[in-house]
Scaffold this active site. Structure first.
Site, PDB file in Angstrom:
ATOM      1  N   ASP A  32       0.840  -1.205   0.000  1.00  0.00           N
ATOM      2  CA  ASP A  32       0.000   0.000   0.000  1.00  0.00           C
ATOM      3  C   ASP A  32       0.873   1.251   0.000  1.00  0.00           C
ATOM      4  O   ASP A  32       1.536   1.559   0.992  1.00  0.00           O
ATOM      5  CB  ASP A  32      -0.920  -0.008   1.224  1.00  0.00           C
ATOM      6  CG  ASP A  32      -2.118  -0.930   1.021  1.00  0.00           C
ATOM      7  OD1 ASP A  32      -2.585  -1.054  -0.137  1.00  0.00           O
ATOM      8  OD2 ASP A  32      -2.582  -1.518   2.007  1.00  0.00           O
ATOM      9  N   ASP A  90      -9.919  -5.211  -1.096  1.00  0.00           N
ATOM     10  CA  ASP A  90      -8.925  -4.699  -0.147  1.00  0.00           C
ATOM     11  C   ASP A  90      -9.624  -3.864   0.928  1.00  0.00           C
ATOM     12  O   ASP A  90     -10.327  -2.911   0.591  1.00  0.00           O
ATOM     13  CB  ASP A  90      -7.930  -3.833  -0.937  1.00  0.00           C
ATOM     14  CG  ASP A  90      -6.769  -3.322  -0.103  1.00  0.00           C
ATOM     15  OD1 ASP A  90      -6.621  -3.728   1.055  1.00  0.00           O
ATOM     16  OD2 ASP A  90      -5.994  -2.512  -0.656  1.00  0.00           O
TER      17      ASP A  90
END
Ligand code: ZN
Length: 199
Positions: A13, A153
């Site tokens: 991320d 996600d």
């Protein structure tokens, strides 16, 4: 640990403090990760102007790169450039962006990442109506006969993994469900078993 666990991809991320409130990491960390694992690195760019940096993440070692549709007015071109650089190209949708906005990009990406929390922080609760988005996107790819993976996600856990797979998700990104578990390897095994059962 991750390589031995059966995890197939390492999701990274990337946050810039502008597109999302948090700042995480950039290309040097991805390059360092590339040296310590053979697993594919999947860089999720939560950054403004992702077209400026997408190829640098491929050069740093990312095999998958995804960009937010909301962050890029020329997402078609950015996806094309990621593919030409030899990586899998993905487009990401925030919880409030409808999957129907993707239909004119079908064929131009390898995967879609649906956010099941508002991006920017780990540890948030899963937004249940994302299940309906997964179902709608799965129906669209069947109807248009366009193959791509559906990735989810945010807040993924044993509580929702089976439902997500039943709805059509192929790839689940787990953060806290793995790394906050007492035994992360057991947590990955349990998630994978739940996904198989869901199928
Ligand atoms: Zn992510």
């Amino acid at each position: 640990m991750l390589e031995a666990s059966g995890a197939e991809v390492v999701h990274v991320d990337v946050m810039d403090g502008r597109f999302v409130p948090n700042i995480t990491l950039g290309m040097p960390v991805v390059a360092a990760m590339r040296k310590v694992t053979k697993l594919p690195l999947d860089c999720h760019l939560m950054i403004v102007e992702p077209s400026r940096y997408a190829l640098e993440f491929v050069e740093a070692g990312a095999s998958w790169v995804s960009v937010h549709q909301e962050a890029d007015p020329h997402v078609h071109r950015t996806l094309d450039s990621i593919r030409k650089a030899g990586a899998k190209a993905g487009v990401v949708l925030n919880p409030g962006t409808p999957v129907e906005t993707l239909t004119d990009l079908f064929g131009c990406f390898d995967f879609v990442l649906l956010m099941s929390v508002n991006p920017g922080f780990g540890g948030q609760s899963f937004i249940p109506r994302i299940l309906d988005k997964v179902r709608r996107l799965d129906a669209l790819r069947t109807e248009r006969q366009t193959p791509f993976l559906i990735q989810v996600d945010g807040g993924v856990s044993l509580d929702n993994a089976a439902e997500l797979v039943q709805a059509g998700a192929d790839c689940l990104v787990a953060g806290n469900a793995v790394f906050k578990a007492q035994d992360p390897v057991a947590a990955i095994h349990a998630l994978r078993a739940t996904m198989r059962a869901g199928k």
